[in-house]
Scaffold this motif. Structure first.
Motif, short mmCIF file in Angstrom:
data_model
loop_
_atom_site.label_atom_id
_atom_site.label_comp_id
_atom_site.label_asym_id
_atom_site.label_seq_id
_atom_site.Cartn_x
_atom_site.Cartn_y
_atom_site.Cartn_z
N UNK A 285 0.95 -1.17 0.17
CA UNK A 285 -0.08 -0.22 0.02
C UNK A 285 0.77 1.11 -0.05
N UNK A 286 0.76 1.96 1.18
CA UNK A 286 1.62 3.24 1.21
C UNK A 286 2.54 3.07 2.28
N UNK A 287 2.98 1.83 2.76
CA UNK A 287 3.76 1.57 3.87
C UNK A 287 5.29 0.88 3.34
N UNK A 288 6.21 1.50 3.56
CA UNK A 288 7.41 1.26 3.15
C UNK A 288 8.25 0.64 4.40
N UNK A 289 8.59 -0.65 4.11
CA UNK A 289 9.35 -1.31 5.21
C UNK A 289 10.63 -1.78 4.71
N UNK A 290 11.59 -1.34 5.59
CA UNK A 290 13.00 -1.56 5.40
C UNK A 290 13.43 -2.83 6.46
N UNK A 291 13.83 -4.05 6.03
CA UNK A 291 14.38 -5.01 7.09
C UNK A 291 15.79 -5.12 6.73
N UNK A 292 16.46 -5.05 7.94
CA UNK A 292 18.13 -5.38 7.68
C UNK A 292 18.33 -6.78 8.42
N UNK A 293 19.27 -7.35 7.87
CA UNK A 293 19.77 -8.81 8.31
C UNK A 293 21.13 -8.76 8.80
N UNK A 294 21.55 -9.29 9.79
CA UNK A 294 23.00 -9.62 10.22
C UNK A 294 23.72 -10.44 9.17
N UNK A 295 24.78 -10.31 8.82
CA UNK A 295 25.74 -11.11 8.14
C UNK A 295 25.56 -12.53 8.30
N UNK A 296 25.40 -12.86 9.51
CA UNK A 296 25.04 -14.22 9.65
C UNK A 296 23.95 -14.94 9.64
N UNK A 297 22.89 -13.96 9.22
CA UNK A 297 21.51 -14.38 8.88
C UNK A 297 20.74 -15.00 10.05
N UNK A 298 21.12 -14.67 11.24
CA UNK A 298 20.48 -15.35 12.44
C UNK A 298 19.48 -14.07 13.33
N UNK A 299 19.42 -13.03 12.58
CA UNK A 299 18.50 -11.88 13.02
C UNK A 299 18.15 -10.94 12.12
N UNK A 300 17.05 -10.30 12.50
CA UNK A 300 16.51 -9.14 11.50
C UNK A 300 16.09 -8.02 12.19
N UNK A 301 15.87 -6.92 11.89
CA UNK A 301 15.39 -5.72 12.26
C UNK A 301 14.54 -4.92 11.26
N UNK A 302 13.42 -4.37 11.45
CA UNK A 302 12.63 -3.67 10.49
C UNK A 302 12.04 -2.47 11.10
N UNK A 303 12.07 -1.40 10.15
CA UNK A 303 11.42 -0.20 10.24
C UNK A 303 10.33 0.12 9.28
N UNK A 304 9.44 0.68 9.63
CA UNK A 304 8.26 1.02 8.63
C UNK A 304 7.79 2.46 8.69
N UNK A 305 7.73 2.89 7.41
CA UNK A 305 7.24 4.34 7.22
C UNK A 305 5.85 4.45 6.32
N UNK A 306 5.28 5.36 6.76
CA UNK A 306 4.21 5.81 5.94
C UNK A 306 4.41 6.67 4.82
N UNK A 307 4.24 6.68 3.62
CA UNK A 307 4.63 7.50 2.54
C UNK A 307 3.32 8.24 1.93
N UNK A 308 3.48 9.28 1.57
CA UNK A 308 2.57 10.00 0.81
C UNK A 308 2.35 9.54 -0.57
N UNK A 309 1.04 9.37 -1.09
CA UNK A 309 0.91 8.67 -2.36
C UNK A 309 1.53 9.25 -3.37
N UNK A 310 1.84 10.72 -3.60
CA UNK A 310 2.53 11.13 -4.72
C UNK A 310 4.05 10.83 -4.55
N UNK A 311 4.62 10.28 -3.50
CA UNK A 311 6.05 9.80 -3.46
C UNK A 311 6.13 8.28 -3.97
N UNK A 312 4.93 7.42 -4.17
CA UNK A 312 5.36 6.25 -4.56
C UNK A 312 6.29 6.31 -5.71
N UNK A 313 5.61 6.82 -6.88
CA UNK A 313 6.15 6.46 -7.92
C UNK A 313 7.81 6.65 -8.08
N UNK A 314 8.40 7.66 -7.13
CA UNK A 314 9.56 8.05 -7.01
C UNK A 314 10.54 6.68 -6.35
#
Length: 342
Positions: A285-314
């Motif tokens: 939808x309008x939610x952008x989630x960035x999930x970071x992985x550790x190099x070993x692949x044993x953990x992850x951390x996610x950050x979510x932000x809400x986008x204005x609709x006009x920013x989505x094409x960019x």
């Protein structure tokens, strides 16, 4: 005189090639380290008449261009090492998603159409598109034991599996082992998984384990979620599948279902997901989630932000490499509960 040049791997068997050579006087030639069979056009029509196989290769479908699309520059020789790299390159370059549905575009399961969308237009696709097209690529590269498998995704939102053929995965038989391939799943694996029950297979995006129960296989992913102050170990079932080989056309009914049913993730949500080195970006939808992985692949951390609709094409252009020709209508609705347990 019109001459057709056909890769030898397209020929059904050595005796068919031999028949062509004796009847049509064609000859084998070697170019760029790969063998080709040079056939007269009349041989193609005879092949069609005698064996009932239609000449379906689209001249616009080019293996080299496909490999450029996914950023693969290695050897084309069929091997496990090359399969691993090709699979990983595909996942890291081609987004998985359903934007077409929310741009008013129909998804048609015809290989030339899928090729033009994914390779020429550099667009996203969902499982039938990406894994269907990937199976074609592997066949052209000489991987002979490629099967399309029917799968059913487990939804944490509904806590149920979806209907049969809701997902399409691939099985590749290579070097006396069987490998599960899937270049079209959000938090899926980046390299093929060996088809072996109970074996933990750690990758950058998590640890994956296959289990088997009476002919049904399950794909599970485990990872620690969060930072050191607030960690939570998660183990999720991604999907289940069987080894019953399918044809691409067998998924056409479910492809339509995915585009039209409120019980479908892809109909209910405009989705785009791309694996990157060390991370995963997802637009829902309008939610952008960035999930970071550790190099070993044993953990992850996610950050979510809400986008204005006009920013989505960019964001699609800069983060996913996608330029839409039609207007996207962002959507993020709850998925309707399935009518039955599958």
């Amino acid at each position: 005189m019109f001459v057709a040049v056909v890769p030898i791997k397209w020929a059904a068997s050595p005796w068919i090639v031999s028949s062509f050579l004796s009847v049509n006087g064609a000859e084998l030639i070697q170019a760029s380290g790969e063998y080709f069979t040079t056939l007269l056009a009349c041989a193609l029509s005879m092949y069609d008449r005698l064996w009932g196989i239609r000449w379906q290769q689209d001249p616009g479908m080019d293996v080299g261009k496909y490999l450029v699309r996914i950023g693969y520059r290695g050897s084309r020789r069929p091997s496990l090492e090359n399969l691993m790299e090709i699979h990983s390159c595909h996942v890291l370059k081609v987004p998985f998603g359903s934007l077409a549905i929310h741009c008013g575009e129909d998804i048609v399961l015809e290989l030339p159409t899928l090729y033009r969308k994914v390779v020429d237009q550099r667009r996203e696709g969902f499982c039938y598109e990406l894994n269907g097209l990937f199976s074609w690529l592997l066949g052209q590269l000489g991987y002979t034991g490629v099967s399309l498998l029917p799968a059913q995704v487990y939804s944490p939102e509904t806590q149920r599996f979806g209907p049969p053929r809701e997902h399409l995965a691939l099985l590749v038989e290579l070097e006396e082992r069987r490998w599960l391939c899937d270049v079209a799943y959000g938090k899926g694996f980046r390299r093929p998984l060996i088809l072996e029950a109970g074996k933990e297979q750690r990758q950058e995006s998590g640890t994956y384990t296959l289990t088997e129960d009476q002919g049904t296989w399950y794909v599970r992913r485990s990872i620690i979620n969060g930072d050191s102050a607030q960690m939570c170990a998660k183990e999720n079932t991604l999907y289940k599948f069987t080894l019953a080989s399918q044809r691409l056309e067998d998924f056409k009914a479910m492809c339509l279902y995915q585009q039209t049913s409120p019980r479908s993730l892809f109909f209910s949500k405009s989705l785009c997901c791309l694996h990157l080195p060390g991370s995963l970006i997802t637009l829902t939808g309008r939610r952008l989630t960035i999930t970071q992985f550790t190099p070993s692949g044993d953990r992850e951390k996610s950050v979510t932000m809400e986008l204005e609709e006009e920013r989505i094409p960019q964001v699609l252009r800069e983060q996913f490499g996608i330029m839409l020709s039609n207007k996207l209508v962002p959507k993020d609705q709850d998925i309707m509960q399935p009518s039955t347990h599958y």
